[in-house]
Design a protein around this motif. Structure first.
Motif, short mmCIF file in Angstrom:
data_model
loop_
_atom_site.label_atom_id
_atom_site.label_comp_id
_atom_site.label_asym_id
_atom_site.label_seq_id
_atom_site.Cartn_x
_atom_site.Cartn_y
_atom_site.Cartn_z
N TRP A 283 -21.88 57.31 -10.05
CA TRP A 283 -22.08 56.39 -8.92
C TRP A 283 -21.49 55.02 -9.22
N ALA A 284 -21.65 54.56 -10.46
CA ALA A 284 -21.10 53.25 -10.82
C ALA A 284 -19.58 53.26 -10.74
N GLU A 285 -18.95 54.32 -11.26
CA GLU A 285 -17.49 54.40 -11.22
C GLU A 285 -16.99 54.59 -9.79
N HIS A 286 -17.68 55.40 -9.01
CA HIS A 286 -17.29 55.59 -7.62
C HIS A 286 -17.34 54.27 -6.85
N ALA A 287 -18.44 53.56 -7.00
CA ALA A 287 -18.59 52.30 -6.26
C ALA A 287 -17.51 51.30 -6.66
N ARG A 288 -17.23 51.20 -7.96
CA ARG A 288 -16.21 50.26 -8.41
C ARG A 288 -14.84 50.61 -7.84
N CYS A 289 -14.45 51.88 -7.97
CA CYS A 289 -13.13 52.28 -7.48
C CYS A 289 -13.03 52.13 -5.96
N ARG A 290 -14.09 52.48 -5.26
CA ARG A 290 -14.05 52.37 -3.79
C ARG A 290 -13.92 50.92 -3.35
N GLU A 291 -14.66 50.03 -4.01
CA GLU A 291 -14.58 48.60 -3.67
C GLU A 291 -13.21 48.03 -4.03
N GLN A 292 -12.65 48.46 -5.14
CA GLN A 292 -11.33 47.98 -5.54
C GLN A 292 -10.28 48.35 -4.50
N VAL A 293 -10.29 49.61 -4.07
CA VAL A 293 -9.30 50.04 -3.09
C VAL A 293 -9.55 49.35 -1.75
N GLY A 294 -10.80 49.25 -1.35
CA GLY A 294 -11.11 48.59 -0.09
C GLY A 294 -10.64 47.14 -0.05
N ALA A 295 -10.60 46.49 -1.21
CA ALA A 295 -10.19 45.09 -1.25
C ALA A 295 -8.71 44.89 -0.96
N ILE A 296 -7.89 45.91 -1.22
CA ILE A 296 -6.44 45.72 -1.03
C ILE A 296 -5.86 46.59 0.09
N LEU A 297 -6.69 47.44 0.72
CA LEU A 297 -6.19 48.22 1.85
C LEU A 297 -5.66 47.34 2.98
N SER B 212 11.56 42.90 -3.04
CA SER B 212 11.50 41.48 -3.37
C SER B 212 10.67 41.28 -4.63
N PRO B 213 10.80 40.11 -5.25
CA PRO B 213 10.03 39.83 -6.47
C PRO B 213 8.57 39.48 -6.20
N ARG B 214 8.13 39.53 -4.96
CA ARG B 214 6.75 39.16 -4.65
C ARG B 214 5.78 40.04 -5.41
N ARG B 215 4.71 39.44 -5.91
CA ARG B 215 3.69 40.17 -6.65
C ARG B 215 2.33 39.98 -5.98
N TYR B 216 1.46 40.98 -6.17
CA TYR B 216 0.19 41.03 -5.47
C TYR B 216 -0.97 41.17 -6.45
N TRP B 217 -2.15 40.77 -5.97
CA TRP B 217 -3.37 40.96 -6.73
C TRP B 217 -3.80 42.42 -6.64
N ALA B 218 -4.10 43.02 -7.78
CA ALA B 218 -4.66 44.37 -7.84
C ALA B 218 -5.97 44.28 -8.62
N PRO B 219 -7.09 44.68 -8.04
CA PRO B 219 -8.40 44.50 -8.69
C PRO B 219 -8.54 45.22 -10.02
N TRP B 220 -7.66 46.16 -10.29
CA TRP B 220 -7.77 46.94 -11.54
C TRP B 220 -6.84 46.44 -12.63
N ARG B 221 -6.09 45.36 -12.37
CA ARG B 221 -5.15 44.84 -13.36
C ARG B 221 -5.27 43.31 -13.43
N ARG C 237 -23.21 45.72 -7.61
CA ARG C 237 -22.52 45.44 -8.86
C ARG C 237 -21.01 45.57 -8.69
N ALA C 238 -20.58 46.57 -7.93
CA ALA C 238 -19.14 46.78 -7.73
C ALA C 238 -18.53 45.64 -6.94
N ALA C 239 -19.23 45.17 -5.92
CA ALA C 239 -18.72 44.05 -5.12
C ALA C 239 -18.60 42.80 -5.97
N ALA C 240 -19.58 42.56 -6.83
CA ALA C 240 -19.52 41.39 -7.70
C ALA C 240 -18.38 41.52 -8.71
N TYR C 241 -18.15 42.71 -9.21
CA TYR C 241 -17.06 42.95 -10.16
C TYR C 241 -15.72 42.65 -9.52
#
Length: 327
Positions: free
Chosen positions: A256-270, A207-216, A309-313
């Protein structure tokens, strides 16, 4: 020579310089005898090519330009700055990203030096099989993102893969070994998942449905969301392993900064992915593994300041996306 990133095929090991061979409508003949190739065309003096001993071809003819190697070994990895069709991507051009021009000898050596320094990090973090298994055959230098500041590790860069050009990774010049290793982890996981999904459907979303992705900043289709989660979780795992390794304080801080950001991003859309009815049985197996890895990584959390910082981002990205896409 077939384009490295323009259509499916083996990356080009060589290319002719612009001129008679590149003329529109010109036919070129390649003949081989006793390990020697002769390239010729109507009204064009032939060029003689001989093996260079590293899987490519050399010629004394000034019209011939070889594609240099990023690394020689059992699997030769090309550093392709010659194929005219190496980066055909309208979306990338819309974002101001293009194939880098011809590399100088110094630029090629910087790529090679960074590659050599990145290999121990890939080994240390358990990601070396991505290269040794033959997932990577060609790196295509790209321009840096418009306005990207030049600074140490972690400087802004661009990278990508194309489903129709398995084995080719497009990337701007890395700021350091850890960034190059992270780029390879990210992009080769995209390539790996694309190959798996070609063999086994992971979802039925059409379907044409689109979703929020924290990295885009743009809305993504379901397949893009799943691809992004897979690649970013691999990044979170990579950076956590770097942070836990015996590295200097500056690199540990970045990791640690990159790990936290990526982990929070994935956790937000799992939850979005887990709740989808469009996953196939194979897709559910994949997602269960992603959830399990995400949970395991929480067992060794970064210092609290990185998570804050990652959660705020991620929350800022969510609110910005909502303002732009839910009017």
């Amino acid at each position: 020579a077939p384009p490295a990133a323009g259509r499916r095929g083996t990356p080009a090991p060589h290319a002719a310089r612009p001129g008679p061979y590149a003329a529109a409508g010109n036919t070129v003949w390649v003949q081989g005898t006793d390990g020697v190739l002769t390239v010729s065309g109507a009204g064009i003096a032939p060029a003689v090519l001989r093996p260079d001993g590293h899987g490519g071809w050399r010629s004394e003819d000034p019209r011939w330009r070889p594609v240099h190697a990023l690394a020689d070994g059992p699997v030769r990895i090309l550093l392709d700055d010659a194929d005219p069709y190496r980066a055909v991507d309208d979306e990338a051009r819309q974002h101001g990203l293009f194939a880098f021009g011809t590399l100088t000898a110094g630029q090629r050596e910087r790529w090679r030096a960074t590659w050599r320094a990145a290999l121990p990090l890939l080994t240390l973090t358990g990601q070396r099989p991505l290269v040794d298994a033959g997932l990577l055959s060609c790196v295509i230098p790209m321009t840096r993102p418009p306005g990207a500041a030049r600074r140490a590790e972690g400087a802004a860069h661009s990278s990508g893969t194309r489903r129709e050009a398995f084995g080719a990774v497009l990337a701007s010049a890395p700021s350091g070994p850890a960034t190059l290793a992270a780029t390879l982890v990210h992009e080769l996981h995209h390539a790996k998942l694309s190959a798996v999904s070609d063999l086994t459907p992971l979802h039925t979303a059409g379907s044409p449905r689109r979703y929020w992705a924290p990295w885009r900043p743009d809305a993504r289709p379901f397949d893009g969301l799943l691809q992004g989660a897979y690649a970013h979780l691999a990044l979170a795992d990579y950076w956590q392993r770097v942070a836990l390794a015996p590295v200097d304080a500056e690199l540990r801080d970045l990791a640690w900064a990159e790990h936290a950001r990526c982990r929070e991003q994935v956790g937000a859309i799992l939850p979005t992915l887990s709740g989808s009815r469009q996953l196939t049985s194979a897709g559910r197996v994949l997602l269960a593994e992603l959830v399990a890895l995400h949970t395991r990584m929480k067992g060794t959390p970064p210092p609290a300041r990185y998570l804050a910082r990652a959660a705020a981002y991620v929350e800022t990205a969510r609110l910005t996306w909502r303002r732009q896409h839910t009017r």
